[in-house]
Design an enzyme around this catalytic site. Sequence first.
Site, PDB file in Angstrom:
ATOM      1  N   HIS A  72       0.875  -1.183   0.000  1.00 61.37           N
ATOM      2  CA  HIS A  72       0.000   0.000   0.000  1.00 61.37           C
ATOM      3  C   HIS A  72       0.909   1.228   0.000  1.00 61.37           C
ATOM      4  O   HIS A  72       1.755   1.384  -0.880  1.00 61.37           O
ATOM      5  CB  HIS A  72      -0.927  -0.109   1.212  1.00 61.37           C
ATOM      6  CG  HIS A  72      -2.114   0.798   1.241  1.00 61.37           C
ATOM      7  ND1 HIS A  72      -2.460   1.639   0.217  1.00 61.37           N
ATOM      8  CD2 HIS A  72      -3.062   1.002   2.216  1.00 61.37           C
ATOM      9  CE1 HIS A  72      -3.558   2.313   0.542  1.00 61.37           C
ATOM     10  NE2 HIS A  72      -3.939   1.941   1.752  1.00 61.37           N
ATOM     11  N   HIS A  87      -1.610  -2.245  -9.797  1.00 66.41           N
ATOM     12  CA  HIS A  87      -2.709  -1.683  -9.018  1.00 66.41           C
ATOM     13  C   HIS A  87      -3.896  -2.626  -9.062  1.00 66.41           C
ATOM     14  O   HIS A  87      -4.150  -3.253 -10.085  1.00 66.41           O
ATOM     15  CB  HIS A  87      -3.130  -0.310  -9.580  1.00 66.41           C
ATOM     16  CG  HIS A  87      -3.883   0.490  -8.585  1.00 66.41           C
ATOM     17  ND1 HIS A  87      -5.231   0.361  -8.407  1.00 66.41           N
ATOM     18  CD2 HIS A  87      -3.450   1.403  -7.684  1.00 66.41           C
ATOM     19  CE1 HIS A  87      -5.606   1.178  -7.438  1.00 66.41           C
ATOM     20  NE2 HIS A  87      -4.557   1.812  -6.980  1.00 66.41           N
ATOM     21  N   ASP A 102       2.972   5.747  -6.462  1.00 64.60           N
ATOM     22  CA  ASP A 102       4.108   5.663  -5.556  1.00 64.60           C
ATOM     23  C   ASP A 102       5.452   5.635  -6.283  1.00 64.60           C
ATOM     24  O   ASP A 102       6.479   5.998  -5.698  1.00 64.60           O
ATOM     25  CB  ASP A 102       3.982   4.416  -4.663  1.00 64.60           C
ATOM     26  CG  ASP A 102       2.886   4.588  -3.622  1.00 64.60           C
ATOM     27  OD1 ASP A 102       2.749   5.708  -3.109  1.00 64.60           O
ATOM     28  OD2 ASP A 102       2.170   3.626  -3.330  1.00 64.60           O
TER      29      ASP A 102
HETATM   30  N1  CMC Z   1       5.653  -6.355  -9.942  1.00 65.68           N
HETATM   31  C1  CMC Z   1       5.661  -7.499 -10.616  1.00 65.68           C
HETATM   32  N2  CMC Z   1       4.550  -8.183 -10.907  1.00 65.68           N
HETATM   33  C2  CMC Z   1       3.390  -7.671 -10.494  1.00 65.68           C
HETATM   34  C3  CMC Z   1       3.312  -6.465  -9.799  1.00 65.68           C
HETATM   35  C4  CMC Z   1       4.505  -5.798  -9.503  1.00 65.68           C
HETATM   36  N3  CMC Z   1       4.507  -4.661  -8.833  1.00 65.68           N
HETATM   37  N4  CMC Z   1       2.027  -6.189  -9.517  1.00 65.68           N
HETATM   38  C5  CMC Z   1       1.307  -7.190 -10.027  1.00 65.68           C
HETATM   39  N5  CMC Z   1       2.140  -8.084 -10.623  1.00 65.68           N
HETATM   40  C6  CMC Z   1       1.755  -9.328 -11.275  1.00 65.68           C
HETATM   41  C7  CMC Z   1       1.569 -10.409 -10.220  1.00 65.68           C
HETATM   42  O1  CMC Z   1       2.778 -11.097  -9.945  1.00 65.68           O
HETATM   43  C8  CMC Z   1       0.532 -11.267 -10.862  1.00 65.68           C
HETATM   44  O2  CMC Z   1       1.145 -12.062 -11.841  1.00 65.68           O
HETATM   45  P1  CMC Z   1       0.640 -13.589 -12.102  1.00 65.68           P
HETATM   46  O3  CMC Z   1      -0.795 -13.436 -12.529  1.00 65.68           O
HETATM   47  O4  CMC Z   1       1.576 -14.072 -13.144  1.00 65.68           O
HETATM   48  O5  CMC Z   1       0.784 -14.270 -10.780  1.00 65.68           O
HETATM   49  C9  CMC Z   1      -0.360 -10.260 -11.590  1.00 65.68           C
HETATM   50  O6  CMC Z   1       0.477  -9.134 -11.869  1.00 65.68           O
HETATM   51  C10 CMC Z   1      -1.530  -9.789 -10.745  1.00 65.68           C
HETATM   52  O7  CMC Z   1      -1.006  -9.312  -9.517  1.00 65.68           O
HETATM   53  P2  CMC Z   1      -1.759  -9.344  -8.134  1.00 65.68           P
HETATM   54  O8  CMC Z   1      -0.780  -9.093  -7.043  1.00 65.68           O
HETATM   55  O9  CMC Z   1      -2.645 -10.535  -8.028  1.00 65.68           O
HETATM   56  O10 CMC Z   1      -2.707  -8.119  -8.340  1.00 65.68           O
HETATM   57  P3  CMC Z   1      -3.361  -7.297  -7.220  1.00 65.68           P
HETATM   58  O11 CMC Z   1      -4.557  -6.705  -7.800  1.00 65.68           O
HETATM   59  O12 CMC Z   1      -3.538  -8.061  -5.955  1.00 65.68           O
HETATM   60  O13 CMC Z   1      -2.173  -6.271  -6.976  1.00 65.68           O
HETATM   61  C11 CMC Z   1      -0.930  -4.719  -5.868  1.00 65.68           C
HETATM   62  C12 CMC Z   1      -2.241  -5.004  -6.606  1.00 65.68           C
HETATM   63  C13 CMC Z   1      -0.825  -3.225  -5.689  1.00 65.68           C
HETATM   64  C14 CMC Z   1      -0.967  -5.399  -4.501  1.00 65.68           C
HETATM   65  C15 CMC Z   1       0.271  -5.258  -6.686  1.00 65.68           C
HETATM   66  O14 CMC Z   1       0.282  -4.708  -7.975  1.00 65.68           O
HETATM   67  C16 CMC Z   1       1.583  -5.025  -5.973  1.00 65.68           C
HETATM   68  O15 CMC Z   1       1.945  -5.776  -5.071  1.00 65.68           O
HETATM   69  N6  CMC Z   1       2.327  -3.962  -6.365  1.00 65.68           N
HETATM   70  C17 CMC Z   1       3.562  -3.603  -5.715  1.00 65.68           C
HETATM   71  C18 CMC Z   1       3.298  -2.779  -4.463  1.00 65.68           C
HETATM   72  C19 CMC Z   1       2.821  -1.384  -4.787  1.00 65.68           C
HETATM   73  O16 CMC Z   1       3.384  -0.695  -5.631  1.00 65.68           O
HETATM   74  N7  CMC Z   1       1.788  -0.939  -4.071  1.00 65.68           N
HETATM   75  C20 CMC Z   1       1.199   0.415  -4.230  1.00 65.68           C
HETATM   76  C21 CMC Z   1      -0.214   0.298  -4.690  1.00 65.68           C
HETATM   77  S1  CMC Z   1      -0.975   1.774  -5.334  1.00 65.68           S
HETATM   78  C22 CMC Z   1      -0.819   3.048  -4.230  1.00 65.68           C
HETATM   79  C23 CMC Z   1      -1.207   2.747  -2.822  1.00 65.68           C
HETATM   80  O17 CMC Z   1      -2.304   2.245  -2.535  1.00 65.68           O
HETATM   81  O18 CMC Z   1      -0.422   3.017  -1.972  1.00 65.68           O
END
Ligand code: CMC
Length: 372
Positions: free
Chosen positions: A219, A258, A309
């Site tokens: 987050h 995201h 971010d």
């Molecule tokens: N780097 C590499 N791969 C990623 C990333 C990333 N940052 N984000 C998503 N993916 C891939 C993930 O590995 C998955 O791949 P697969 O389907 O092959 O397993 C696919 O994309 C879907 O990812 P997910 O984690 O299931 O998607 P989600 O909707 O749960 O993720 C998230 C949202 C924000 C948790 C995730 O993108 C993440 O962990 N990002 C990195 C942390 C980050 O930057 N957070 C800030 C969020 S926005 C601002 C805020 O709220 O603060």
Amino acid sequence: MAETIFKPGLEGVIAGETTVSAVQQSSLAYRGYNISDLAENATFEEVAHILLHGELPNTAQLTQFNRSLAEFHQLPDAVVDAIRKIPTDVPMMDVLRTGVSMAGHFDPVQGDGETELRRRATWLMTVTAGVVAARYRLINQKEPLAPKPGLSHAQQILYQCLGEEPDDTSARLLDLTLILYAEHEYNASTFATRIVASTMSDMVSGVVTGIGTLKGPLHGGANEAAMEMLSQFNTPEEAETWLRERFAKKEKVMGFGHRVYKNGDHRAHILEAELRKLAIQKNKQNWMDIYDAIKKPMVEEKKIFPNVDYPCGLTYYLLDLPIDMYTPLFVCSRVTGWCAHFIEQATNNRLIRPLSRYVGEENRTVLPIGDR
Ligand code: CMC
């Protein structure tokens, strides 16, 4: 009983209604005002007024709002003393969580009607900024500063940290990030804050919960994690090599992806354009090359876009702010969104209490202790 549904992480589930903001694939609006319009034509104080009072303020309303901020600007001495006693290696987010909780014992607003809740929210804006600034000064062996009258909220934060009025670029960019960070509907920290409101608990507890939730690197902690990642590299080549290894290990890259935006985050576009100008102005194009060395393959090969971010981490870095202050600055902004949601939940409440699906063992027998 109503039909039950199960979605891990509540993905795609509408968990409530709101008039505070709308996050959609191709737009983000605070109470109907588009984020690009706000970024270009409003200040953070005007955005805070929109969130807490529902409307863009006219001149008299804005003057009144600024007056209430000024009225609350001084942090209670007991809170400063408590911060002083916290070990210097404690992360600023943890200090902020404690500082807000401590300040709650000196809440100057009495009552829990809608008007009082709005006033308490304005007070909490000054508390979060005050705790961040006091911690910054104390960690740098300097005494906290009294607020300077007449400064904007962004200028005040920088002034109370650095001891001098910031230049226009720093104040404007901090103001922009505060606008972009202020609100984002049912994100994890806001939802957690709404859960607190739904139990008829108090607003300070809601904000403390928000801080604890925002801290995580999935987050708000991502702005710090993204900058820590970038700061490992001396060249774009090093960054790209690291990224390839990360791809091979299927590990996440902080500041990308995201839950809602799958084709890019508008806030990141807005901020990145300003970051590029800042890098030129500060003669720090080398950092943009490293930034792009990570971004390009993420977007072109993985189709995963930067979230707000990612540019925010480097923006704060080029403004010479210490990394562990990035998520606390996010709090100084998001406190407005949390409080707007708290008020909305508290004034039209239904306890938030979902169900879980039990997947553990069943029908177990409690054996006498000697037989286990
Ligand atoms: N780097 C590499 N791969 C990623 C990333 C990333 N940052 N984000 C998503 N993916 C891939 C993930 O590995 C998955 O791949 P697969 O389907 O092959 O397993 C696919 O994309 C879907 O990812 P997910 O984690 O299931 O998607 P989600 O909707 O749960 O993720 C998230 C949202 C924000 C948790 C995730 O993108 C993440 O962990 N990002 C990195 C942390 C980050 O930057 N957070 C800030 C969020 S926005 C601002 C805020 O709220 O603060």
